[in-house]
Design a protein around this motif. Structure first.
Motif, PDB file in Angstrom:
ATOM      1  N   ARG A  51      18.957  -8.180   4.433  1.00  0.00           N
ATOM      2  CA  ARG A  51      18.291  -9.153   3.556  1.00  0.00           C
ATOM      3  C   ARG A  51      16.812  -8.805   3.350  1.00  0.00           C
ATOM      4  O   ARG A  51      16.053  -9.580   2.801  1.00  0.00           O
ATOM      5  N   ILE A  52      16.401  -7.641   3.852  1.00  0.00           N
ATOM      6  CA  ILE A  52      14.990  -7.252   3.769  1.00  0.00           C
ATOM      7  C   ILE A  52      14.841  -6.154   2.710  1.00  0.00           C
ATOM      8  O   ILE A  52      15.481  -5.108   2.817  1.00  0.00           O
ATOM      9  N   PHE A  53      13.996  -6.402   1.705  1.00  0.00           N
ATOM     10  CA  PHE A  53      13.861  -5.476   0.582  1.00  0.00           C
ATOM     11  C   PHE A  53      12.400  -5.061   0.403  1.00  0.00           C
ATOM     12  O   PHE A  53      11.694  -5.583  -0.469  1.00  0.00           O
ATOM     13  N   PRO A  54      11.936  -4.102   1.233  1.00  0.00           N
ATOM     14  CA  PRO A  54      10.542  -3.667   1.106  1.00  0.00           C
ATOM     15  C   PRO A  54      10.327  -2.861  -0.172  1.00  0.00           C
ATOM     16  O   PRO A  54      11.273  -2.290  -0.714  1.00  0.00           O
ATOM     17  N   MET A  55       9.084  -2.811  -0.636  1.00  0.00           N
ATOM     18  CA  MET A  55       8.774  -1.930  -1.769  1.00  0.00           C
ATOM     19  C   MET A  55       8.898  -0.492  -1.289  1.00  0.00           C
ATOM     20  O   MET A  55       8.439  -0.168  -0.192  1.00  0.00           O
ATOM     21  N   PRO A  56       9.506   0.389  -2.086  1.00  0.00           N
ATOM     22  CA  PRO A  56       9.688   1.769  -1.623  1.00  0.00           C
ATOM     23  C   PRO A  56       8.375   2.542  -1.700  1.00  0.00           C
ATOM     24  O   PRO A  56       7.678   2.475  -2.709  1.00  0.00           O
TER      25      PRO A  56
ATOM     26  N   GLN B 267       3.559  -5.006   8.589  1.00  0.00           N
ATOM     27  CA  GLN B 267       2.886  -6.187   9.148  1.00  0.00           C
ATOM     28  C   GLN B 267       3.844  -7.379   9.236  1.00  0.00           C
ATOM     29  O   GLN B 267       3.912  -8.066  10.260  1.00  0.00           O
ATOM     30  N   ALA B 268       4.599  -7.603   8.173  1.00  0.00           N
ATOM     31  CA  ALA B 268       5.562  -8.726   8.195  1.00  0.00           C
ATOM     32  C   ALA B 268       6.647  -8.465   9.227  1.00  0.00           C
ATOM     33  O   ALA B 268       7.115  -9.379   9.916  1.00  0.00           O
ATOM     34  N   GLN B 269       7.028  -7.210   9.331  1.00  0.00           N
ATOM     35  CA  GLN B 269       8.048  -6.836  10.305  1.00  0.00           C
ATOM     36  C   GLN B 269       7.555  -7.142  11.727  1.00  0.00           C
ATOM     37  O   GLN B 269       8.261  -7.737  12.532  1.00  0.00           O
TER      38      GLN B 269
ATOM     39  N   ARG C 276       0.858  -1.185   0.000  1.00  0.00           N
ATOM     40  CA  ARG C 276       0.000   0.000   0.000  1.00  0.00           C
ATOM     41  C   ARG C 276       0.896   1.238   0.000  1.00  0.00           C
ATOM     42  O   ARG C 276       1.980   1.198   0.592  1.00  0.00           O
ATOM     43  N   TRP C 277       0.415   2.303  -0.637  1.00  0.00           N
ATOM     44  CA  TRP C 277       1.217   3.521  -0.753  1.00  0.00           C
ATOM     45  C   TRP C 277       1.123   4.306   0.552  1.00  0.00           C
ATOM     46  O   TRP C 277       0.473   5.348   0.651  1.00  0.00           O
ATOM     47  N   VAL C 278       1.747   3.739   1.568  1.00  0.00           N
ATOM     48  CA  VAL C 278       1.755   4.361   2.910  1.00  0.00           C
ATOM     49  C   VAL C 278       3.166   4.200   3.471  1.00  0.00           C
ATOM     50  O   VAL C 278       3.901   3.298   3.044  1.00  0.00           O
ATOM     51  N   PRO C 279       3.543   5.039   4.439  1.00  0.00           N
ATOM     52  CA  PRO C 279       4.864   4.859   5.046  1.00  0.00           C
ATOM     53  C   PRO C 279       4.957   3.514   5.774  1.00  0.00           C
ATOM     54  O   PRO C 279       3.941   2.944   6.176  1.00  0.00           O
ATOM     55  N   ALA C 280       6.184   3.050   5.948  1.00  0.00           N
ATOM     56  CA  ALA C 280       6.420   1.742   6.579  1.00  0.00           C
ATOM     57  C   ALA C 280       5.788   1.644   7.968  1.00  0.00           C
ATOM     58  O   ALA C 280       5.395   0.563   8.404  1.00  0.00           O
ATOM     59  N   GLU C 281       5.675   2.774   8.669  1.00  0.00           N
ATOM     60  CA  GLU C 281       5.143   2.751  10.044  1.00  0.00           C
ATOM     61  C   GLU C 281       3.613   2.697  10.060  1.00  0.00           C
ATOM     62  O   GLU C 281       3.000   2.486  11.106  1.00  0.00           O
ATOM     63  N   HIS C 282       2.986   2.897   8.909  1.00  0.00           N
ATOM     64  CA  HIS C 282       1.514   2.943   8.845  1.00  0.00           C
ATOM     65  C   HIS C 282       0.946   1.552   9.132  1.00  0.00           C
ATOM     66  O   HIS C 282       1.520   0.543   8.707  1.00  0.00           O
ATOM     67  N   GLU C 283      -0.187   1.495   9.804  1.00  0.00           N
ATOM     68  CA  GLU C 283      -0.754   0.181  10.164  1.00  0.00           C
ATOM     69  C   GLU C 283      -1.165  -0.653   8.946  1.00  0.00           C
ATOM     70  O   GLU C 283      -1.278  -1.878   9.036  1.00  0.00           O
ATOM     71  N   ALA C 284      -1.356   0.007   7.796  1.00  0.00           N
ATOM     72  CA  ALA C 284      -1.759  -0.738   6.593  1.00  0.00           C
ATOM     73  C   ALA C 284      -0.568  -1.219   5.765  1.00  0.00           C
ATOM     74  O   ALA C 284      -0.752  -1.855   4.731  1.00  0.00           O
TER      75      ALA C 284
END
Ligand code: 6PG
Length: 241
Positions: free
Chosen positions: A103-108, A88-90, A75-83
């Protein structure tokens, strides 16, 4: 190119079996090449599997330092956003296990536009993942919505016709509408897909997709078929048994 359907009597047995399937695929990939690549989905269903993986006995059998983690969609939200799917995986998996941050490659989701972010993530994937005839990701974890969407590929999306791009900006009908998603060419080049489906509300879709024999190509989830093995993991309610 095998499709394998597995049905489990209870939600707990389903989650345990999904965690065991995850471990088996990762162990085999690491034994074969020393490293495994996994792409994770969001939604509520994978959380049940994340929680199992973070616990004994599964946690002890996962080679945490040998896995590169990617995302199926975001979702187009910052990493700290609940969505945030990454968030969530973190929360339920990566922070609970000895995963190395490099080794962690989140979508920017900090790029100026979703188009730029999609291009950025595609560039990273093309450096890290080789989509050869033998397959790309070792494992892609997927879910399915009651409208038949999978990843952030929704029915009617122009991205369903994509043949070249691996990542694209997507629009969801509800919730956080702006998304990023992997496309079918990349999802289907995986060596293994685990499609995680729970609950009676998804049973009519499962009936159409797996048992009706009708043409389901208009449903994004109906177009999942990977290079290696596509597992549909269902609980009894989703399977209607
Ligand atoms: C997401 C997804 C999406 C999800 C389905 C099922 O980020 O939301 O990747 O495709 O897998 O919507 O979601 P549930 O597991 O919550 O039913």
């Amino acid at each position: 190119m095998a499709t394998i359907v597995k049905i489990f009597p209870t939600l707990n047995m389903w989650a345990e079996a999904a965690a065991a399937e995850f471990c088996g695929i990762i162990e085999a990939a690491v034994a074969a090449s020393g490293i495994a690549s996994v792409a994770l989905s969001g939604g509520q269903t994978p959380v049940k599997v994340f929680k199992k993986l973070a616990q004994s006995p599964w946690a002890e059998s996962v080679p945490w330092d040998r896995i590169n983690w990617f995302w199926v969609d975001e979702r187009w939200v910052p990493a700290e956003h609940e969505a945030s799917n990454f968030g969530q995986a973190q929360k339920y998996l990566l922070s609970q296990t000895p995963v190395e941050p490099n080794r962690i490659f989140p979508m920017p989701t900090e790029a100026a536009t979703p188009d730029q972010a999609a291009a950025e993530y595609e560039k990273l994937l093309r450096q890290r993942i080789s989509a050869t005839a033998k397959g790309s990701f070792d494992l892609v974890l997927l879910g399915m919505g009651t409208d038949g969407h999978t990843a952030s590929l929704f029915p009617g999306s122009p991205l369903l016709a994509e043949r070249e791009r691996w990542v694209g900006p997507a629009t969801a009908p509800t919730g956080v509408k702006q998304r990023l998603t992997l496309t079918l060419p990349l999802l289907n080049s995986a060596k293994n897909q685990l499609i995680l489906v729970n609950g009676a509300e998804k049973q009519p879709l499962i009936e159409r997709l797996l048992y009706s024999g009708e043409d389901v190509s208009s449903l994004p989830a109906g177009r999942l078929k990977c290079t290696g093995q596509t597992f549909w993991l269902l609980d009894a309610a989703a399977a209607g048994v």
